[in-house]
Design a protein around this motif. Structure first.
Motif, PDB file in Angstrom:
ATOM      1  N   TRP A  28      -4.463  -4.668   1.909  1.00 23.54           N
ATOM      2  CA  TRP A  28      -3.783  -5.875   1.667  1.00 23.54           C
ATOM      3  C   TRP A  28      -3.987  -6.270   0.391  1.00 23.54           C
ATOM      4  O   TRP A  28      -5.128  -6.877   0.183  1.00 23.54           O
ATOM      5  CB  TRP A  28      -4.183  -6.534   2.941  1.00 23.54           C
ATOM      6  N   ILE A  29      -3.016  -6.237  -0.638  1.00 22.30           N
ATOM      7  CA  ILE A  29      -3.225  -6.541  -1.740  1.00 22.30           C
ATOM      8  C   ILE A  29      -2.686  -7.738  -2.271  1.00 22.30           C
ATOM      9  O   ILE A  29      -1.223  -7.963  -2.391  1.00 22.30           O
ATOM     10  CB  ILE A  29      -2.747  -5.257  -2.903  1.00 22.30           C
ATOM     11  N   SER A  30      -3.469  -8.659  -3.025  1.00 24.65           N
ATOM     12  CA  SER A  30      -2.852  -9.762  -3.558  1.00 24.65           C
ATOM     13  C   SER A  30      -2.975  -9.790  -5.056  1.00 24.65           C
ATOM     14  O   SER A  30      -3.939  -9.133  -5.651  1.00 24.65           O
ATOM     15  CB  SER A  30      -3.610 -11.128  -2.949  1.00 24.65           C
ATOM     16  N   THR A  31      -1.848 -10.223  -5.772  1.00 31.81           N
ATOM     17  CA  THR A  31      -1.631 -10.140  -7.214  1.00 31.81           C
ATOM     18  C   THR A  31      -1.012 -11.501  -7.621  1.00 31.81           C
ATOM     19  O   THR A  31      -0.767 -12.451  -6.876  1.00 31.81           O
ATOM     20  CB  THR A  31      -0.936  -9.072  -7.823  1.00 31.81           C
ATOM     21  N   LEU A  40       1.541 -10.770  -1.838  1.00 30.80           N
ATOM     22  CA  LEU A  40       0.596 -10.290  -1.131  1.00 30.80           C
ATOM     23  C   LEU A  40       1.269  -9.298  -0.233  1.00 30.80           C
ATOM     24  O   LEU A  40       2.660  -9.579   0.248  1.00 30.80           O
ATOM     25  CB  LEU A  40       0.243 -11.481  -0.149  1.00 30.80           C
ATOM     26  N   ALA A  41       0.918  -8.215  -0.175  1.00 33.10           N
ATOM     27  CA  ALA A  41       1.737  -6.945   0.361  1.00 33.10           C
ATOM     28  C   ALA A  41       0.469  -5.819   0.746  1.00 33.10           C
ATOM     29  O   ALA A  41      -0.268  -5.659   0.217  1.00 33.10           O
ATOM     30  CB  ALA A  41       2.608  -6.552  -0.678  1.00 33.10           C
ATOM     31  N   PRO A  42       0.873  -5.311   2.038  1.00 33.74           N
ATOM     32  CA  PRO A  42      -0.055  -4.062   2.294  1.00 33.74           C
ATOM     33  C   PRO A  42       0.602  -2.794   1.905  1.00 33.74           C
ATOM     34  O   PRO A  42       1.624  -2.166   1.853  1.00 33.74           O
ATOM     35  CB  PRO A  42       0.067  -4.247   4.108  1.00 33.74           C
ATOM     36  N   PHE A  43      -0.419  -1.937   1.614  1.00 37.13           N
ATOM     37  CA  PHE A  43      -0.314  -0.449   1.424  1.00 37.13           C
ATOM     38  C   PHE A  43      -1.167   0.287   2.296  1.00 37.13           C
ATOM     39  O   PHE A  43      -2.398  -0.007   2.179  1.00 37.13           O
ATOM     40  CB  PHE A  43      -0.404  -0.360  -0.240  1.00 37.13           C
ATOM     41  N   SER A  44      -0.537   1.446   2.990  1.00 39.89           N
ATOM     42  CA  SER A  44      -1.756   2.337   3.744  1.00 39.89           C
ATOM     43  C   SER A  44      -1.685   3.780   3.031  1.00 39.89           C
ATOM     44  O   SER A  44      -2.405   4.522   3.706  1.00 39.89           O
ATOM     45  CB  SER A  44      -0.940   2.284   5.217  1.00 39.89           C
ATOM     46  N   PHE A  45      -1.393   3.813   1.735  1.00 35.05           N
ATOM     47  CA  PHE A  45      -1.870   4.961   1.086  1.00 35.05           C
ATOM     48  C   PHE A  45      -2.979   4.733   0.228  1.00 35.05           C
ATOM     49  O   PHE A  45      -2.789   4.160  -0.898  1.00 35.05           O
ATOM     50  CB  PHE A  45      -0.690   5.578   0.149  1.00 35.05           C
ATOM     51  N   PHE A  46      -4.186   4.498   0.718  1.00 37.32           N
ATOM     52  CA  PHE A  46      -5.275   3.775   0.357  1.00 37.32           C
ATOM     53  C   PHE A  46      -6.457   4.488   0.679  1.00 37.32           C
ATOM     54  O   PHE A  46      -6.976   5.035   1.661  1.00 37.32           O
ATOM     55  CB  PHE A  46      -5.219   2.381   0.795  1.00 37.32           C
ATOM     56  N   THR A  47      -7.617   4.297  -0.331  1.00 33.11           N
ATOM     57  CA  THR A  47      -8.919   4.952   0.194  1.00 33.11           C
ATOM     58  C   THR A  47      -9.779   4.485  -1.091  1.00 33.11           C
ATOM     59  O   THR A  47      -9.545   3.903  -2.145  1.00 33.11           O
ATOM     60  CB  THR A  47      -8.940   6.109   0.346  1.00 33.11           C
ATOM     61  N   VAL A  48     -10.961   4.588  -0.611  1.00 30.20           N
ATOM     62  CA  VAL A  48     -12.179   4.281  -1.670  1.00 30.20           C
ATOM     63  C   VAL A  48     -12.388   5.771  -2.475  1.00 30.20           C
ATOM     64  O   VAL A  48     -12.245   6.753  -1.813  1.00 30.20           O
ATOM     65  CB  VAL A  48     -13.424   3.970  -0.963  1.00 30.20           C
ATOM     66  N   VAL A  49     -12.550   5.618  -3.806  1.00 30.02           N
ATOM     67  CA  VAL A  49     -12.794   6.977  -4.447  1.00 30.02           C
ATOM     68  C   VAL A  49     -14.002   7.174  -5.117  1.00 30.02           C
ATOM     69  O   VAL A  49     -14.411   8.304  -5.757  1.00 30.02           O
ATOM     70  CB  VAL A  49     -11.542   7.224  -5.520  1.00 30.02           C
TER      71      VAL A  49
END
Length: 196
Positions: A28-31, A40-49
């Protein structure tokens, strides 16, 4: 069954990929825009790298519907300011997160629109979601174009973590109640097991 990706439609490929790679956590990314507008918008193509240095990544698709052929506000804001905040999504915020996924115009403040409060950041300018139990303040490392998508890689420069969710040096995930994506549906973590 054998499938050639080049013979499938984009929709068919998306359903197979997003169904097979699951459950997927939600970023859930806030900019903040250059003009000071919040997004504020969500993104499910996401991970810790990476944990050294601490880095996360997420992928932003193209604009959709009436905004087809444009870039999403999240991508524009990160390109312009090089900052963003990851907000953890627990089960009790699933409705607000889902509502923030709508295609709002750039001048709409999703914090106000969906009824969540801002948490002042320590290092970056965009605020976090106050109701979320965890926030990662991030500085942009790089943006990698991938076809219609853009992979955003950010370095975590500050962490906000509510005390009650951090016990004995690790997160209490049962108490956090994380949610994820299963293709187009959601999943709530209710049971954790180990094989030791």
């Amino acid at each position: 069954m054998h499938l050639n990706p080049s013979s499938l439609s984009e929709s068919e490929l998306y359903k197979i990929l997003s169904g097979a790679v699951s459950p997927r956590p939600i970023a859930w990314i806030s900019t903040m825009s250059q003009e000071g507008r919040f997004n504020l918008a969500p993104f499910s193509f996401f991970t810790v790298v990476s944990s050294e240095p601490p880095m996360i990544c997420f992928s932003i698709g193209p604009g959709e519907g009436e905004r087809e052929g444009t870039f999403k506000d999240t991508l524009t804001n990160i390109r312009d300011t090089h900052e963003f905040v990851f907000n953890f999504v627990p089960f009790n915020l699933i409705q607000e997160m889902e509502q923030s996924s709508k295609d709002y115009l750039p001048d709409v403040d999703e914090f106000n629109e969906i009824g969540v409060n801002q948490l002042n950041s320590t290092i970056v300018k965009p605020p976090g979601v106050k109701e979320s139990p965890i926030q990662f303040e991030c500085k942009l490392d790089k943006i990698v174009p991938l076809g219609k998508y853009h992979l955003v890689i950010g370095k975590v420069v500050h962490i906000h973590l509510k005390n009650e969710y951090y016990q004995n040096g690790k997160l209490n995930l049962i108490k956090l109640q994380p949610v994820g994506r299963l293709a187009g549906n959601y999943i709530q973590v209710k049971e954790i097991f180990n094989l030791k």
